[in-house]
Every structure is written in C-alpha cells, then in structure tokens.
Enzyme design. Structure first.
Site, mmCIF file in Angstrom:
data_model
loop_
_atom_site.group_PDB
_atom_site.id
_atom_site.type_symbol
_atom_site.label_atom_id
_atom_site.label_comp_id
_atom_site.label_asym_id
_atom_site.label_seq_id
_atom_site.Cartn_x
_atom_site.Cartn_y
_atom_site.Cartn_z
ATOM 1 N N ASP A 60 50.513 41.441 40.836
ATOM 2 C CA ASP A 60 50.792 40.127 40.252
ATOM 3 C C ASP A 60 50.090 39.997 38.899
ATOM 4 O OD1 ASP A 60 51.672 37.125 40.896
ATOM 5 O OD2 ASP A 60 49.678 37.085 39.980
ATOM 6 N N TYR A 65 47.820 36.804 30.621
ATOM 7 C CA TYR A 65 46.610 37.483 31.079
ATOM 8 C C TYR A 65 46.182 38.539 30.051
ATOM 9 C CZ TYR A 65 47.425 35.501 35.765
ATOM 10 O OH TYR A 65 47.623 34.656 36.829
ATOM 11 N N GLN A 191 53.404 30.039 44.781
ATOM 12 C CA GLN A 191 52.063 30.588 44.562
ATOM 13 C C GLN A 191 51.098 29.420 44.314
ATOM 14 O OE1 GLN A 191 50.416 33.130 41.071
ATOM 15 N NE2 GLN A 191 51.695 34.513 42.271
ATOM 16 N N ARG A 298 36.293 42.602 40.409
ATOM 17 C CA ARG A 298 35.807 43.172 39.150
ATOM 18 C C ARG A 298 35.557 44.670 39.258
ATOM 19 N NH1 ARG A 298 33.408 38.009 39.099
ATOM 20 N NH2 ARG A 298 33.804 36.851 37.161
ATOM 21 N N GLN A 302 34.379 46.114 45.171
ATOM 22 C CA GLN A 302 34.697 44.738 45.580
ATOM 23 C C GLN A 302 36.122 44.646 46.103
ATOM 24 O OE1 GLN A 302 33.975 42.282 42.159
ATOM 25 N NE2 GLN A 302 31.773 42.118 42.538
ATOM 26 N N LEU A 303 37.040 45.327 45.433
ATOM 27 C CA LEU A 303 38.437 45.283 45.866
ATOM 28 C C LEU A 303 38.592 45.902 47.247
ATOM 29 C CD1 LEU A 303 41.392 44.638 45.336
ATOM 30 C CD2 LEU A 303 41.601 46.842 44.163
ATOM 31 N N GLU A 304 37.934 47.035 47.476
ATOM 32 C CA GLU A 304 38.021 47.688 48.777
ATOM 33 C C GLU A 304 37.455 46.796 49.877
ATOM 34 O OE1 GLU A 304 36.143 51.440 48.213
ATOM 35 O OE2 GLU A 304 37.696 52.185 46.851
ATOM 36 N N ASN A 306 37.465 43.479 49.821
ATOM 37 C CA ASN A 306 38.450 42.418 50.045
ATOM 38 C C ASN A 306 39.652 42.916 50.835
ATOM 39 O OD1 ASN A 306 36.853 40.614 48.639
ATOM 40 N ND2 ASN A 306 38.002 40.774 46.728
#
Length: 333
Positions: A60, A65, A191, A298, A302-304, A306
């Site tokens: 997304d 952005y 969304q 970031r 952190q992504l893993e 989440n």
C-alpha cells in the site's frame, strides 16, 4: 528472515485475494520535522524483502508518500520480481503542486493526470487498487465515479477504494448506489483508522461496510505507536518516543482511559507470550468486518515482529476483554 507465512483472505466481495496483513509504505522517503529521512531507499528495499519473505503480497502506498519516492522505490523493487504476484494500491487526493488548485482533489483533470504519474513511478501498466485518499467535497460524486469507472474499463485500475473517516460512510454508500445505477464500478474496499483505542468506525460505519460487501483494511492499527508499549503512563513521551511529541498526540493518546486499555493489552500479551503490538494487531484480525490491517515499520526487525501477529491465536475471552477495555459505547460492539 521471519518464520511467519502470511495467508490470503478475500478483499470484501471483490473476488480479489489480499495478504492477511498488508504492508504500508507511508514512511518511505518521509522527512521528519527535524529534516531526517525516516526510511531511505536501501532500507525500503530491505523492508519490502522482509515482507515478501513472509509471504506478503499486498503493498500500500500513495502518490504523496515521500514526494513520489515511495512509488518509485516500489517500482524499482518490483522490476526485479514478477509483478503479477503482487497487489499494489495507491491513493490520490492531497495537493501535489503549490499554487495549483487543480493538483488537489478528485476532479477529472487531477485523477487522470495523477494516475498517469503513479503508473509511471511504479513502472507498471496497471494499479490493482486505487483509493481516494480523502473525500473531495468540491467535486460532484458523479464526476469522480464516472472518471474512476473509465480507469477500470481501460484496465489501468482493477478495483476502487476509499480511505475515509467515519463521517464519510454515508458518502461511500451514496457513491456506490450512484455507480451501480449507472452501471459503473463501485468501491470495493475501505481504509479507515481503527485500533484498540481509536474506535470511531464501530457501529454504523462497519455495518455499512458489511451491507455493501466492502473490505475493511485499517490504517494506524497501533495507534501511531501508542499500542507498542513505548509510552509510559507516568512519564509520557520519553526516550525514542520524543520524536513523536506533540500536544495533539498527547491529548489523543496519552490519556488515563487509553493507558487502562494498554494495561489490559499488556496482560493478554503476557498470557500469550507475545508483544503488545502483536496482540493489538491480532485483536484487529479477530474483529468481525475487518479484512486485513495495514502494518508498517522502520526496520526489518520491527516489521517481522508485527507480521508475527498472524501467528497469535487469541481466545474469544481474550478478544472480549480487549474489546471491553475501552468501555463506554464500545464495550458491547
């Protein structure tokens, strides 16, 4: 590399399949108030790699952005992969040229010009989902929906969405009614903001989405970081969180009521041996009417973390405890 293997879920009644956790790229190329880059190009690729390694296939973004860098970097990353395996969504609304009123909104001129620019930056022939980033009160609904339908007929857009707040729910329903009456493509997905402490879409909004058969993919599922546990009830904004410091944030999130919700979140997280962020995301994934939360981070670590929310199995009793922690009009929803 994460051990999580994301599954696919239906995007409302559209027929399109989406990853159960979508990847949001709003931090790509974004500069902080201090002039620091939140996520640069190299890290953006690392994050996209981590998401793909977990089986994630829904990316997304939006044309604003990073001033367009988010889309450019996604396009560069996709160039080394099979584009057909990924679902890419972008959004249009916010002004992109100072002093040019036609570079904002969802009028025909703006939509056509900006979609061409989005496809160019992404280096692709089509966009899987095109969202209206916000509702444009200056443009007639008929003009917007007819223009969006022309994109679908031309094959440059597959599905339509609206990134809206609760007060705009009736506008979405009205726009879909108009589209269907004209034989045009309606919105397939919404969304909105939604998380354990921001609950404004509960009630009429979610009921409308169910009645319309719309997918619901919430942004800000962690309450701008509040639900990660990095804020202290007594000290408020401290340490790494100081970058987010603002009166508005404090008033919206650092309240006794919200910290009471976080206390319940911490209790459940300890019981299931997970982080508060993972449980907050898992709660959303267990909510009736929610399709797939949009997660960001970031760093790859952190992504893993989440994405690990997909492996958290909450009991109905735990879901109810978290739901009722907010109290007030939300407790029974």
């Amino acid at each position: 590399m994460t051990d999580t293997d994301l599954e696919f879920v239906s995007l409302g009644e559209s027929g399109l399949q989406t990853s159960e956790l979508q990847f949001g790229t709003w931090r790509f190329g974004r500069e902080t108030a201090e002039g620091n880059l939140e996520i640069g190009e190299e890290r953006a690729y690392e994050l996209l790699d981590a998401y793909a390694d977990a089986g994630g296939r829904y990316i997304d973004t939006a044309d604003v952005y990073g001033g367009g860098d988010s889309e450019r970097w996604i396009g560069n990353w996709l160039a080394e992969r099979d584009r057909e395996q990924y679902t890419v969504a972008s959004k249009i609304y916010w002004q992109i040229r100072e002093g040019d009123p036609n570079s904002k909104g969802t009028n025909r001129k703006s939509l056509r010009h900006r979609l061409d620019a989005i496809l160019d930056r992404l280096d692709t022939d089509y966009l899987d989902v095109l969202y209206l980033h916000r509702w444009d009160d200056e443009t007639p609904t008929r003009e917007t929906m007819k223009t969006l339908n022309s994109f679908v007929e031309a094959g440059t857009v597959h599905y339509l969405g609206a990134s809206t707040a609760r007060p705009n729910a009736w506008r979405v329903a009205k726009a879909n009614e108009r589209a269907r009456a004209e034989g045009w493509e309606p919105f397939s997905v919404l969304q909105p903001r939604y998380n354990l402490v921001d609950r404004e879409i509960e009630g009429d909004y979610l009921e409308m989405a169910r009645n319309e058969g719309l997918g619901v993919c919430p942004w800000s599922p962690l309450g701008q970081g509040f639900l990660t546990g990095k804020y202290d009830r007594e000290e408020g904004l401290t340490g790494e969180s100081r970058a987010a410091e603002s009166t508005r944030f404090e008033e919206a999130y650092l309240t006794p009521e919200n910290f009471d919700v976080h206390d319940e979140l911490d209790t459940v997280a300890q019981a299931v041996d997970a982080s508060p962020a993972q449980v907050a995301l898992a709660w959303l994934m267990h909510r009736d009417g929610v399709t797939a939360p949009i997660v960001g981070a970031r760093t790859a670590e952190q992504l893993e973390e989440n994405l690990g929310a997909a492996d958290i199995d909450l009991s109905q009793e735990q879901v109810d405890r978290l739901t009722e922690a907010k109290g007030g009009p939300y407790a029974d929803l």
